[in-house]
Design a protein around this motif. Structure first.
Motif, PDB file in Angstrom:
ATOM      1  N   GLU A 116      41.811  12.469  36.553  1.00 21.62           N
ATOM      2  CA  GLU A 116      42.531  13.477  35.786  1.00 21.62           C
ATOM      3  C   GLU A 116      43.059  14.551  36.713  1.00 21.62           C
ATOM      4  N   ASP A 117      44.228  15.092  36.368  1.00 23.84           N
ATOM      5  CA  ASP A 117      44.784  16.145  37.205  1.00 23.84           C
ATOM      6  C   ASP A 117      44.065  17.462  36.931  1.00 23.84           C
ATOM      7  N   ILE A 118      44.346  18.467  37.737  1.00 25.57           N
ATOM      8  CA  ILE A 118      43.633  19.743  37.642  1.00 25.57           C
ATOM      9  C   ILE A 118      43.763  20.362  36.256  1.00 25.57           C
ATOM     10  N   TYR A 119      44.920  20.235  35.629  1.00 27.47           N
ATOM     11  CA  TYR A 119      45.146  20.864  34.333  1.00 27.47           C
ATOM     12  C   TYR A 119      44.414  20.108  33.234  1.00 27.47           C
ATOM     13  N   GLU A 120      44.399  18.784  33.321  1.00 29.38           N
ATOM     14  CA  GLU A 120      43.625  17.987  32.382  1.00 29.38           C
ATOM     15  C   GLU A 120      42.145  18.322  32.498  1.00 29.38           C
ATOM     16  N   TYR A 121      41.672  18.494  33.727  1.00 33.25           N
ATOM     17  CA  TYR A 121      40.264  18.827  33.950  1.00 33.25           C
ATOM     18  C   TYR A 121      39.905  20.167  33.315  1.00 33.25           C
ATOM     19  N   LEU A 122      40.736  21.178  33.571  1.00 35.16           N
ATOM     20  CA  LEU A 122      40.430  22.511  33.047  1.00 35.16           C
ATOM     21  C   LEU A 122      40.450  22.539  31.529  1.00 35.16           C
ATOM     22  N   LEU A 123      41.332  21.767  30.923  1.00 30.04           N
ATOM     23  CA  LEU A 123      41.359  21.687  29.469  1.00 30.04           C
ATOM     24  C   LEU A 123      40.134  20.953  28.920  1.00 30.04           C
ATOM     25  N   ARG A 124      39.688  19.917  29.636  1.00 33.27           N
ATOM     26  CA  ARG A 124      38.580  19.105  29.120  1.00 33.27           C
ATOM     27  C   ARG A 124      37.239  19.800  29.220  1.00 33.27           C
ATOM     28  N   THR A 125      36.974  20.465  30.332  1.00 31.79           N
ATOM     29  CA  THR A 125      35.626  20.993  30.566  1.00 31.79           C
ATOM     30  C   THR A 125      35.251  22.104  29.596  1.00 31.79           C
ATOM     31  N   GLY A 126      36.218  22.907  29.200  1.00 34.78           N
ATOM     32  CA  GLY A 126      35.924  24.004  28.297  1.00 34.78           C
ATOM     33  C   GLY A 126      35.178  25.160  28.935  1.00 34.78           C
ATOM     34  N   LYS A 127      34.995  25.105  30.265  1.00 37.77           N
ATOM     35  CA  LYS A 127      34.331  26.221  30.938  1.00 37.77           C
ATOM     36  C   LYS A 127      35.254  27.439  30.977  1.00 37.77           C
ATOM     37  N   PRO A 128      34.681  28.644  31.016  1.00 42.77           N
ATOM     38  CA  PRO A 128      35.513  29.815  31.246  1.00 42.77           C
ATOM     39  C   PRO A 128      36.258  29.693  32.579  1.00 42.77           C
ATOM     40  N   VAL A 129      37.544  29.980  32.573  1.00 40.53           N
ATOM     41  CA  VAL A 129      38.369  29.940  33.779  1.00 40.53           C
ATOM     42  C   VAL A 129      38.541  31.369  34.281  1.00 40.53           C
ATOM     43  N   VAL A 130      38.128  31.614  35.524  1.00 42.65           N
ATOM     44  CA  VAL A 130      38.270  32.949  36.103  1.00 42.65           C
ATOM     45  C   VAL A 130      39.229  32.863  37.285  1.00 42.65           C
ATOM     46  N   ASP A 170      51.594  18.064  38.389  1.00 42.85           N
ATOM     47  CA  ASP A 170      50.638  17.439  37.491  1.00 42.85           C
ATOM     48  C   ASP A 170      50.884  15.931  37.407  1.00 42.85           C
ATOM     49  N   ARG A 171      50.194  15.277  36.470  1.00 44.42           N
ATOM     50  CA  ARG A 171      50.340  13.826  36.336  1.00 44.42           C
ATOM     51  C   ARG A 171      51.796  13.425  36.127  1.00 44.42           C
ATOM     52  N   LEU A 172      52.529  14.188  35.312  1.00 41.11           N
ATOM     53  CA  LEU A 172      53.929  13.879  35.050  1.00 41.11           C
ATOM     54  C   LEU A 172      54.760  13.962  36.317  1.00 41.11           C
ATOM     55  N   TRP A 173      54.498  14.967  37.149  1.00 40.46           N
ATOM     56  CA  TRP A 173      55.221  15.115  38.417  1.00 40.46           C
ATOM     57  C   TRP A 173      54.984  13.901  39.306  1.00 40.46           C
ATOM     58  N   PHE A 174      53.740  13.447  39.388  1.00 39.87           N
ATOM     59  CA  PHE A 174      53.429  12.274  40.213  1.00 39.87           C
ATOM     60  C   PHE A 174      54.121  11.030  39.682  1.00 39.87           C
ATOM     61  N   LEU A 175      54.116  10.860  38.378  1.00 41.23           N
ATOM     62  CA  LEU A 175      54.773   9.689  37.791  1.00 41.23           C
ATOM     63  C   LEU A 175      56.278   9.729  38.037  1.00 41.23           C
ATOM     64  N   GLU A 203      47.998  23.915  43.303  1.00 42.44           N
ATOM     65  CA  GLU A 203      49.083  23.934  44.291  1.00 42.44           C
ATOM     66  C   GLU A 203      50.396  24.089  43.525  1.00 42.44           C
ATOM     67  N   LEU A 204      50.997  25.271  43.613  1.00 39.12           N
ATOM     68  CA  LEU A 204      52.295  25.528  42.991  1.00 39.12           C
ATOM     69  C   LEU A 204      53.319  25.757  44.090  1.00 39.12           C
ATOM     70  N   PRO A 205      54.547  25.278  43.921  1.00 33.77           N
ATOM     71  CA  PRO A 205      55.523  25.373  45.012  1.00 33.77           C
ATOM     72  C   PRO A 205      55.917  26.819  45.303  1.00 33.77           C
ATOM     73  N   VAL A 206      56.254  27.095  46.566  1.00 31.21           N
ATOM     74  CA  VAL A 206      56.746  28.409  46.948  1.00 31.21           C
ATOM     75  C   VAL A 206      58.089  28.660  46.264  1.00 31.21           C
ATOM     76  N   ILE A 207      58.944  27.638  46.258  1.00 34.91           N
ATOM     77  CA  ILE A 207      60.242  27.704  45.608  1.00 34.91           C
ATOM     78  C   ILE A 207      60.195  26.832  44.355  1.00 34.91           C
ATOM     79  N   GLY A 208      60.371  27.436  43.188  1.00 35.18           N
ATOM     80  CA  GLY A 208      60.285  26.697  41.939  1.00 35.18           C
ATOM     81  C   GLY A 208      58.959  26.939  41.230  1.00 35.18           C
ATOM     82  N   LYS A 209      58.857  26.426  40.017  1.00 36.51           N
ATOM     83  CA  LYS A 209      57.680  26.690  39.188  1.00 36.51           C
ATOM     84  C   LYS A 209      57.034  25.421  38.634  1.00 36.51           C
ATOM     85  N   GLU A 210      57.616  24.272  38.914  1.00 36.91           N
ATOM     86  CA  GLU A 210      57.118  23.031  38.315  1.00 36.91           C
ATOM     87  C   GLU A 210      55.724  22.693  38.828  1.00 36.91           C
TER      88      GLU A 210
END
Length: 354
Positions: free
Chosen positions: A9-23, A118-123, A108-115
């Motif tokens: 699972e990608d980082i965003y899928e993981y954070l949604l699944r775990t349900g832990k507080p995100v700091v 995630d899994r969709l980007w890899f696909l 990891e977010l790009p310096v230029i751009g906002k995309e």
């Protein structure tokens, strides 16, 4: 999905699944990007903290900025998300220490751009990712490539900790010497000229190109103390002209349609002709996301002279595969390698060619 990805699972899928507080660890532009992406992904943020020296009753995006001790006392279990970039050794060690003791995911977010990558980007980019992975000259480059992409997918720091090397190792690949005719695109204040001289023992001559006017003044002050350096105040791209520019007086100045300044733009091929650098033997390119255009503007030199290249490959999310593919297209005779130097997250990743 790509066979070398080691996580399910990608980082965003993981954070949604775990349900832990995100700091969130950090404030500023990087944290703004993380907040925006997390909002789009439906990931709730529970708190923001910063290093003790930066906590002075500040508020960021509606959150009181806390000390880490406050986070520890408030939550039993949580996930730390660093939201800034750094090459400062003490700060990097701090992040590593947190990673060893807590659940930490580094987006990891790009310096230029906002995309988000995630899994969709890899696909979406799977075909080019596979094609670029076949181009690398050495096994370690392939390890760096796969490690970097595993980090992007998962946010797990271990994947880039094990592939990070110092720049001297990359220079040894290209057999750099003290007799290089050197073009530095994105020369800043002369820092990479000093680095080259420290590693190789010197250089023959340097064309130092820097678009930011304040950085350029610092560069000129440096050049006055050195020999055989030609400073030029312009930007590089695939064609000449004038473009809007965001002159931040730092390392991150870049083209920007809403920028407050105008900057002269020339192609590298034109600059080599104007300043009699047709025998250039080594080109370093760190131009804040304009690397692809600058390479296209250097296609004649790449084809006919084949200088050694060191090209930053992290400003845009596609750079790590798009730039190797482009360089090989411009001159198939190049040996292409990839190296990741000390920086968190995946910044300071460069394509080296000879």
């Amino acid at each position: 999905m790509l066979s070398f990805l080691k996580e399910t699972e990608d980082i965003y899928e993981y954070l949604l699944r775990t349900g832990k507080p995100v700091v969130i660890y950090g404030m500023g532009n990087g944290a703004d990007k993380v907040f925006d992406v997390f909002k789009a992904k439906g990931i709730d943020i529970s708190a923001v903290f910063a290093s003790d020296d930066f906590v002075r009753g500040q508020v960021f995006r509606g959150f009181k900025v806390k000390r880490f001790l406050e986070i520890q006392s408030e939550f039993d279990d949580f996930t730390i998300v660093p939201a800034f970039a750094t090459c400062i050794p003490d700060v990097m060690r701090r992040i590593e220490s947190l990673d060893e003791k807590y659940d930490l995911r580094f987006p990891e977010l790009p310096v230029i751009g906002k995309e988000p990558m995630d899994r969709l980007w890899f696909l979406k980019n799977e075909r080019d990712i596979i094609a670029a992975g076949k181009l690398f000259y050495d096994d370690f480059s392939r390890k760096v490539y796969e490690g970097l992409l595993n980090f992007r997918f998962s946010g797990k720091l271990k994947y880039i900790r094990e592939i990070t090397t110092k720049r001297e190792e990359a220079f040894s690949l290209m057999n750099m010497t003290k007799n290089e005719v050197y073009a530095d695109f994105g020369a800043y204040d002369g820092d990479t000229i000093r680095e080259l001289a420290d590693i190789t023992g010197g250089y023959k001559s340097v064309l130092a190109v820097e678009p930011d006017r304040r950085n350029y003044r610092k560069l000129c002050a440096f050049c006055e103390k050195e020999k055989n350096i030609t400073p030029v105040n312009c930007a590089v791209s695939d064609k000449s002209g004038v473009l809007r520019f965001n002159d931040k007086a730092g390392r991150n100045s870049s083209f920007d349609e809403d920028g407050r300044a105008e900057v002269s733009v020339k192609s590298p091929d034109e600059l080599f002709s104007l300043y009699d650098f047709s025998d250039v033997g080594y080109v370093k390119m760190d131009v804040e996301g304009a690397e692809e255009a600058a390479l296209l503007g250097m296609k004649n030199t790449i084809k006919n002279v084949k200088p050694k290249l060191a090209v930053s490959a992290y400003h845009r999310s596609c750079d790590v595969f798009a730039l190797p593919l482009l360089i090989k297209k411009l001159n198939p005779e190049y040996c292409v390698s990839l190296r990741k130097h000390p920086y968190y997250p995946g910044w300071e990743t460069s394509v080296y060619c000879w």
